[in-house]
Design a protein around this motif. Structure first.
Motif, PDB file in Angstrom:
ATOM      1  N   ARG A  59       0.826  -1.207   0.000  1.00 51.84           N
ATOM      2  CA  ARG A  59       0.000   0.000   0.000  1.00 51.84           C
ATOM      3  C   ARG A  59       0.857   1.253   0.000  1.00 51.84           C
ATOM      4  O   ARG A  59       0.512   2.253  -0.640  1.00 51.84           O
ATOM      5  CB  ARG A  59      -0.935  -0.006   1.218  1.00 51.84           C
ATOM      6  CG  ARG A  59      -1.993  -1.114   1.175  1.00 51.84           C
ATOM      7  CD  ARG A  59      -3.110  -0.845   2.158  1.00 51.84           C
ATOM      8  NE  ARG A  59      -2.638  -0.768   3.540  1.00 51.84           N
ATOM      9  CZ  ARG A  59      -2.539  -1.817   4.364  1.00 51.84           C
ATOM     10  NH1 ARG A  59      -2.890  -3.020   3.945  1.00 51.84           N
ATOM     11  NH2 ARG A  59      -2.115  -1.663   5.605  1.00 51.84           N
ATOM     12  N   MET A  60       1.985   1.207   0.703  1.00 54.55           N
ATOM     13  CA  MET A  60       2.871   2.364   0.728  1.00 54.55           C
ATOM     14  C   MET A  60       3.528   2.568  -0.636  1.00 54.55           C
ATOM     15  O   MET A  60       3.539   3.675  -1.180  1.00 54.55           O
ATOM     16  CB  MET A  60       3.949   2.190   1.802  1.00 54.55           C
ATOM     17  CG  MET A  60       3.447   2.234   3.226  1.00 54.55           C
ATOM     18  SD  MET A  60       2.939   3.888   3.770  1.00 54.55           S
ATOM     19  CE  MET A  60       4.530   4.680   3.948  1.00 54.55           C
ATOM     20  N   MET A  61       4.075   1.512  -1.203  1.00 52.38           N
ATOM     21  CA  MET A  61       4.859   1.664  -2.430  1.00 52.38           C
ATOM     22  C   MET A  61       3.998   2.111  -3.612  1.00 52.38           C
ATOM     23  O   MET A  61       4.508   2.723  -4.561  1.00 52.38           O
ATOM     24  CB  MET A  61       5.580   0.352  -2.766  1.00 52.38           C
ATOM     25  CG  MET A  61       4.676  -0.752  -3.280  1.00 52.38           C
ATOM     26  SD  MET A  61       5.575  -2.311  -3.464  1.00 52.38           S
ATOM     27  CE  MET A  61       4.326  -3.293  -4.324  1.00 52.38           C
ATOM     28  N   LEU A  62       2.704   1.800  -3.567  1.00 56.49           N
ATOM     29  CA  LEU A  62       1.786   2.222  -4.634  1.00 56.49           C
ATOM     30  C   LEU A  62       0.704   3.140  -4.059  1.00 56.49           C
ATOM     31  O   LEU A  62      -0.454   3.098  -4.457  1.00 56.49           O
ATOM     32  CB  LEU A  62       1.180   1.001  -5.329  1.00 56.49           C
ATOM     33  CG  LEU A  62       2.210   0.172  -6.117  1.00 56.49           C
ATOM     34  CD1 LEU A  62       1.616  -1.138  -6.608  1.00 56.49           C
ATOM     35  CD2 LEU A  62       2.776   0.974  -7.281  1.00 56.49           C
ATOM     36  N   HIS A  63       1.137   3.996  -3.159  1.00 56.75           N
ATOM     37  CA  HIS A  63       0.275   4.982  -2.518  1.00 56.75           C
ATOM     38  C   HIS A  63      -0.310   5.924  -3.574  1.00 56.75           C
ATOM     39  O   HIS A  63       0.287   6.121  -4.647  1.00 56.75           O
ATOM     40  CB  HIS A  63       1.097   5.772  -1.501  1.00 56.75           C
ATOM     41  CG  HIS A  63       0.293   6.551  -0.523  1.00 56.75           C
ATOM     42  ND1 HIS A  63      -0.213   7.796  -0.804  1.00 56.75           N
ATOM     43  CD2 HIS A  63      -0.089   6.256   0.748  1.00 56.75           C
ATOM     44  CE1 HIS A  63      -0.874   8.243   0.241  1.00 56.75           C
ATOM     45  NE2 HIS A  63      -0.818   7.326   1.207  1.00 56.75           N
ATOM     46  N   PRO A  64      -1.476   6.535  -3.326  1.00 52.59           N
ATOM     47  CA  PRO A  64      -2.049   7.460  -4.313  1.00 52.59           C
ATOM     48  C   PRO A  64      -1.091   8.529  -4.810  1.00 52.59           C
ATOM     49  O   PRO A  64      -1.109   8.866  -6.001  1.00 52.59           O
ATOM     50  CB  PRO A  64      -3.234   8.061  -3.558  1.00 52.59           C
ATOM     51  CG  PRO A  64      -3.695   6.958  -2.656  1.00 52.59           C
ATOM     52  CD  PRO A  64      -2.440   6.272  -2.219  1.00 52.59           C
TER      53      PRO A  64
END
Length: 268
Positions: A86-91
């Motif tokens: 979720r962090m690495m592909l955060h908005p």
């Protein structure tokens, strides 16, 4: 150092193209970063087989040689930790890179999780980031992100950056340096200083995200605190624009979708 708001994507792209880097403030919730780090600590304490890179060799938790109490960098934490995905592909990542990649969704090539400054010498990622599952990716699209989980300054090894260095021609690490990484570092620094690209420290606040160009010169700052070894918790991710439908270059890895983008993971 100029910092942008998350809704200033187009202005940030212009700044990025000119300087080779850009910083967004308040890009992710500080509690989200702490939750991610809690997951990392739990994985370490529970014996989850996280991988570490230590002087060019790969080790698996808990079999990790330590220097004092400074753990080396964790590679590809997203393999075991969903919050890392979720962090690495955060908005902020998807929004910024989608604009940078002319509408194409980013693919995360790898992640590096740091508890302390790497203190790594100045370098460009362009000839270093070469995962076997994406060996044919377009190096011109290589981009990195740096998530500040906690504040950083010179005391705990603030990242050192060389604005404008992405426009300078540099020899890749395999061009005459042999096994001498220090010679590669010296080359990168010399190229920058000769062109007038002077180093500055990135004093980060929790929630900041720094993006840099794949051929941008940067370094892990030395830890200057005199009596202890303060943490500088951060997550570094590398991305590329990879055509939709293109799979892994290594059959033991697969490219999988996540949250509107993609990343690579080892096959079960």
């Amino acid at each position: 150092m100029k910092k942008f708001e998350v809704d200033q994507i187009k202005d940030a792209i212009s700044y990025f193209n000119e300087n080779g880097y850009v910083v967004f403030r308040n890009s992710f919730d500080v509690n989200e970063g702490e939750s991610f780090w809690s997951d990392v600590e739990n994985a370490l304490n529970n014996g989850t087989p996280l991988k570490f890179s230590h002087y060019g060799k790969i080790y698996t938790n808990p079999d990790v040689p330590l220097e004092g109490f400074k753990i080396p960098r964790i590679i590809d934490a997203e393999t075991h930790i969903e919050s890392a995905r979720r962090m690495m592909l955060h908005p902020i990542v998807r929004n910024f890179l989608r604009e940078l990649y002319d509408g194409q969704e980013p693919t995360c090539l790898q992640t590096l999780t740091y508890k302390y400054s790497s203190e790594q010498g100045a370098h460009s990622d362009k000839s270093l980031v070469a995962p076997p599952y994406a060996s044919s990716y377009d190096r011109e699209s290589l981009t990195a992100s740096w998530f500040a989980i906690e504040a950083s300054d010179e005391r705990n090894g603030a990242l050192i950056i060389y604005p404008g260095s992405h426009r300078l021609e540099k020899r890749p690490i395999h061009d005459g340096f042999g096994d001498d990484y220090g010679a590669f570092v010296k080359h990168c620094i010399d190229v920058c200083l000769e062109a007038g690209c002077k180093p500055i420290s990135f004093r980060a606040e929790p929630g900041d995200v720094l993006f840099w160009h794949g051929d941008f010169v940067h370094a892990g700052g030395p830890i200057l605190a005199p009596h202890n070894q303060p943490t500088r918790r951060s997550l570094v991710c590398h991305y590329a624009a990879i055509p939709e439908g293109k799979g892994s270059d290594d059959p033991s890895w697969e490219r999988v979708p996540f949250d509107g983008a993609t990343y690579f993971r080892a096959c079960a």
